[in-house]
Scaffold this motif. Structure first.
Motif, PDB file in Angstrom:
ATOM      1  N   ASN A 128     -19.168   7.453  77.220  1.00 24.78           N
ATOM      2  CA  ASN A 128     -19.621   6.655  76.093  1.00 24.78           C
ATOM      3  C   ASN A 128     -20.466   7.551  75.190  1.00 24.78           C
ATOM      4  OD1 ASN A 128     -18.594   4.059  77.100  1.00 24.78           O
ATOM      5  ND2 ASN A 128     -20.183   4.278  78.663  1.00 24.78           N
ATOM      6  N   VAL A 129     -20.439   7.271  73.879  1.00 27.65           N
ATOM      7  CA  VAL A 129     -21.066   8.179  72.919  1.00 27.65           C
ATOM      8  C   VAL A 129     -22.105   7.433  72.086  1.00 27.65           C
ATOM      9  CG1 VAL A 129     -20.683   9.812  71.029  1.00 27.65           C
ATOM     10  CG2 VAL A 129     -18.925   9.507  72.785  1.00 27.65           C
ATOM     11  N   LEU A 130     -23.280   8.053  71.932  1.00 23.83           N
ATOM     12  CA  LEU A 130     -24.337   7.538  71.068  1.00 23.83           C
ATOM     13  C   LEU A 130     -24.602   8.566  69.977  1.00 23.83           C
ATOM     14  CD1 LEU A 130     -26.539   5.464  70.400  1.00 23.83           C
ATOM     15  CD2 LEU A 130     -28.052   6.689  71.981  1.00 23.83           C
ATOM     16  N   LEU A 131     -24.443   8.155  68.723  1.00 22.20           N
ATOM     17  CA  LEU A 131     -24.673   9.022  67.570  1.00 22.20           C
ATOM     18  C   LEU A 131     -25.954   8.564  66.890  1.00 22.20           C
ATOM     19  CD1 LEU A 131     -21.420   8.045  67.707  1.00 22.20           C
ATOM     20  CD2 LEU A 131     -21.215   9.895  66.059  1.00 22.20           C
ATOM     21  N   THR A 132     -26.950   9.441  66.820  1.00 26.27           N
ATOM     22  CA  THR A 132     -28.243   9.057  66.260  1.00 26.27           C
ATOM     23  C   THR A 132     -28.717  10.088  65.253  1.00 26.27           C
ATOM     24  OG1 THR A 132     -29.523  10.211  67.982  1.00 26.27           O
ATOM     25  CG2 THR A 132     -28.893   7.925  68.420  1.00 26.27           C
ATOM     26  N   GLY A 133     -29.621   9.649  64.383  1.00 30.90           N
ATOM     27  CA  GLY A 133     -30.232  10.591  63.461  1.00 30.90           C
ATOM     28  C   GLY A 133     -30.347  10.057  62.058  1.00 30.90           C
ATOM     29  N   ALA A 134     -30.431  10.992  61.105  1.00 32.33           N
ATOM     30  CA  ALA A 134     -30.724  10.664  59.717  1.00 32.33           C
ATOM     31  C   ALA A 134     -29.661   9.748  59.123  1.00 32.33           C
ATOM     32  CB  ALA A 134     -30.836  11.951  58.899  1.00 32.33           C
ATOM     33  N   ARG A 135     -30.102   8.876  58.247  1.00 31.91           N
ATOM     34  CA  ARG A 135     -29.197   7.931  57.604  1.00 31.91           C
ATOM     35  C   ARG A 135     -28.273   8.654  56.628  1.00 31.91           C
ATOM     36  NH1 ARG A 135     -34.033   7.796  54.934  1.00 31.91           N
ATOM     37  NH2 ARG A 135     -33.976   7.752  52.635  1.00 31.91           N
ATOM     38  N   GLY A 136     -27.061   8.142  56.508  1.00 33.09           N
ATOM     39  CA  GLY A 136     -26.128   8.661  55.515  1.00 33.09           C
ATOM     40  C   GLY A 136     -25.496   9.995  55.847  1.00 33.09           C
ATOM     41  N   ASN A 194      -9.765   1.869  80.397  1.00 34.93           N
ATOM     42  CA  ASN A 194      -9.137   1.861  79.071  1.00 34.93           C
ATOM     43  C   ASN A 194     -10.131   1.539  77.960  1.00 34.93           C
ATOM     44  OD1 ASN A 194      -9.551  -0.879  79.621  1.00 34.93           O
ATOM     45  ND2 ASN A 194      -7.710  -1.500  78.516  1.00 34.93           N
ATOM     46  N   MET A 195     -11.418   1.748  78.203  1.00 31.05           N
ATOM     47  CA  MET A 195     -12.419   1.336  77.233  1.00 31.05           C
ATOM     48  C   MET A 195     -13.609   2.297  77.228  1.00 31.05           C
ATOM     49  SD  MET A 195     -14.290  -2.372  77.195  1.00 31.05           S
ATOM     50  CE  MET A 195     -12.766  -3.009  77.882  1.00 31.05           C
ATOM     51  N   LEU A 196     -14.031   2.691  76.024  1.00 25.34           N
ATOM     52  CA  LEU A 196     -15.261   3.455  75.830  1.00 25.34           C
ATOM     53  C   LEU A 196     -16.097   2.772  74.768  1.00 25.34           C
ATOM     54  CD1 LEU A 196     -14.357   7.275  75.838  1.00 25.34           C
ATOM     55  CD2 LEU A 196     -15.468   5.956  77.641  1.00 25.34           C
ATOM     56  N   PHE A 197     -17.411   2.991  74.831  1.00 31.71           N
ATOM     57  CA  PHE A 197     -18.341   2.387  73.875  1.00 31.71           C
ATOM     58  C   PHE A 197     -18.924   3.494  73.009  1.00 31.71           C
ATOM     59  CE2 PHE A 197     -21.951   0.168  72.186  1.00 31.71           C
ATOM     60  CZ  PHE A 197     -21.561  -1.159  72.150  1.00 31.71           C
ATOM     61  N   TYR A 198     -18.696   3.392  71.681  1.00 31.43           N
ATOM     62  CA  TYR A 198     -19.262   4.327  70.716  1.00 31.43           C
ATOM     63  C   TYR A 198     -20.243   3.553  69.839  1.00 31.43           C
ATOM     64  CZ  TYR A 198     -15.700   7.958  71.664  1.00 31.43           C
ATOM     65  OH  TYR A 198     -14.911   8.915  72.258  1.00 31.43           O
ATOM     66  N   ALA A 199     -21.470   4.054  69.713  1.00 32.47           N
ATOM     67  CA  ALA A 199     -22.487   3.359  68.929  1.00 32.47           C
ATOM     68  C   ALA A 199     -23.243   4.344  68.045  1.00 32.47           C
ATOM     69  CB  ALA A 199     -23.464   2.626  69.850  1.00 32.47           C
ATOM     70  N   THR A 200     -23.685   3.858  66.890  1.00 34.54           N
ATOM     71  CA  THR A 200     -24.531   4.653  66.004  1.00 34.54           C
ATOM     72  C   THR A 200     -25.885   3.975  65.871  1.00 34.54           C
ATOM     73  OG1 THR A 200     -23.942   3.513  63.937  1.00 34.54           O
ATOM     74  CG2 THR A 200     -22.473   5.268  64.693  1.00 34.54           C
ATOM     75  N   SER A 201     -26.911   4.780  65.639  1.00 35.68           N
ATOM     76  CA  SER A 201     -28.255   4.232  65.491  1.00 35.68           C
ATOM     77  C   SER A 201     -29.147   5.243  64.795  1.00 35.68           C
ATOM     78  CB  SER A 201     -28.845   3.878  66.861  1.00 35.68           C
ATOM     79  OG  SER A 201     -30.157   3.360  66.722  1.00 35.68           O
ATOM     80  N   ILE A 229     -14.861   0.523  71.784  1.00 40.08           N
ATOM     81  CA  ILE A 229     -15.718  -0.569  71.349  1.00 40.08           C
ATOM     82  C   ILE A 229     -16.798   0.055  70.468  1.00 40.08           C
ATOM     83  CG2 ILE A 229     -17.093  -2.543  72.046  1.00 40.08           C
ATOM     84  CD1 ILE A 229     -14.223  -2.605  73.068  1.00 40.08           C
ATOM     85  N   PHE A 230     -16.845  -0.325  69.197  1.00 42.38           N
ATOM     86  CA  PHE A 230     -17.710   0.332  68.220  1.00 42.38           C
ATOM     87  C   PHE A 230     -18.785  -0.626  67.729  1.00 42.38           C
ATOM     88  CE2 PHE A 230     -18.052   1.521  63.509  1.00 42.38           C
ATOM     89  CZ  PHE A 230     -19.112   2.368  63.739  1.00 42.38           C
ATOM     90  N   CYS A 231     -20.048  -0.213  67.874  1.00 36.36           N
ATOM     91  CA  CYS A 231     -21.181  -0.984  67.358  1.00 36.36           C
ATOM     92  C   CYS A 231     -21.970  -0.096  66.414  1.00 36.36           C
ATOM     93  CB  CYS A 231     -22.068  -1.489  68.489  1.00 36.36           C
ATOM     94  SG  CYS A 231     -23.338  -2.669  67.956  1.00 36.36           S
TER      95      CYS A 231
END
Length: 286
Positions: free
Chosen positions: A87-95, A174-181, A143-145
């Motif tokens: 599962n992947v979490l992408l974090t950091g500066a906006r835009g 068959n499922m991974l969760f990718y999220a940004t914050s 699964i993208f949030c």
């Protein structure tokens, strides 16, 4: 005859009461679609809605995040080909391209059967239902949030923790969760969390337990990708790309306008570069 009518009336009332106890029938899912949104109806029941016009993004259109691109593409390729992936979490500066990168990674493998399901943060309590619905499907799902973070008192993050790692059910292959914050640990952390105190003003006796609770959610993501504000050169490179991509001409006038644009916005990012390009090209088109 009156007794019969009374019987029919009581029977109808009984049927109505039974129907209220039964779970609502799920809407048929168009599994031929490549992208879905999880929707919640007026009854509170959730369902998958196919996206009519998915937003496909070319990986080459994303600039100045090559390391992040390589990592998420590698992870997604492992997933699609049946190998172990995180599962992947992408974090950091906006835009800076967090959400766009998720869409680009999905786009790169959409032709290989990869599908994406967008889930709003407020609907995370339905995650177990989503797992039950797609867990036995032959397709692969992301699964993208987007913009995932939680405020004090919110409990929906507990459902996410359970699905990621901690439920009695085994994770589905068959499922991974990718999220940004924009938040590194998703939950708000306060200065008092790091103070060596005997008790908090709100009655917290063991501050370390509170810290562990807040960090444990982000640690359930195996791959962390961090994003940083653009330098001026990075911003100009992105503006150059988007101006020419949209059919405009790049020169000294465009460069000066791009610099003025980011100064008025008080930020340098891929999003600001894209917004500048749309404005600049739109004003100079014949």
């Amino acid at each position: 005859m009156a007794d019969f009518d009374q019987f029919i009336t009581r029977l109808e009332q009984l049927v109505t009461r039974v129907e209220t106890l039964l779970p609502p029938a799920r809407a048929a899912v168009d599994w031929s679609a490549t992208a879905f949104r999880w929707r919640v109806g007026a009854s509170g029941a959730g369902f998958l809605q196919a996206v009519k016009h998915p937003h496909y993004v070319d990986l080459d259109a994303l600039k100045n995040i090559e390391t992040q691109k390589d990592s998420i593409v590698r992870n997604t390729r492992q997933f699609v080909t049946g190998r172990q992936a995180n599962n992947v979490l992408l974090t950091g500066a906006r835009g800076t391209g967090k959400s766009t990168l998720v869409k680009a990674a999905w786009t790169a493998f959409a032709n290989e059967g990869l599908k994406i399901i967008e889930v709003d943060k407020t609907d995370l309590l339905h995650l177990a239902d989503i797992v039950d619905l797609v867990g036995e499907r032959p397709e692969k799902f992301i699964i993208f949030c987007d913009d995932l973070s939680f405020e004090e008192g919110e409990i929906s993050y507990k459902a996410l923790k359970s699905v990621l790692d901690g439920s009695i059910s085994a994770p589905t292959a068959n499922m991974l969760f990718y999220a940004t914050s924009n938040r590194r640990h998703l939950l708000p952390q306060k200065m008092r969390d790091n103070l060596d105190v005997v008790s908090y003003e709100d009655g917290e006796v063991r501050p370390n337990d509170s810290i562990e609770e807040k960090v444990s959610l982000s640690e359930r993501f195996g791959l962390w990708l961090s994003f940083y504000p653009f330098s001026q050169d990075d911003y100009l490179a992105a503006a150059h790309h988007w101006v020419t991509e949209l059919g405009g001409a790049w020169g000294d006038n465009a460069r000066d306008a791009a610099l003025l644009w980011h100064r008025t916005r008080g930020a340098r990012s891929g999003r600001v570069a894209w917004q500048f390009a749309k404005d600049y090209v739109g004003r100079h088109q014949n």
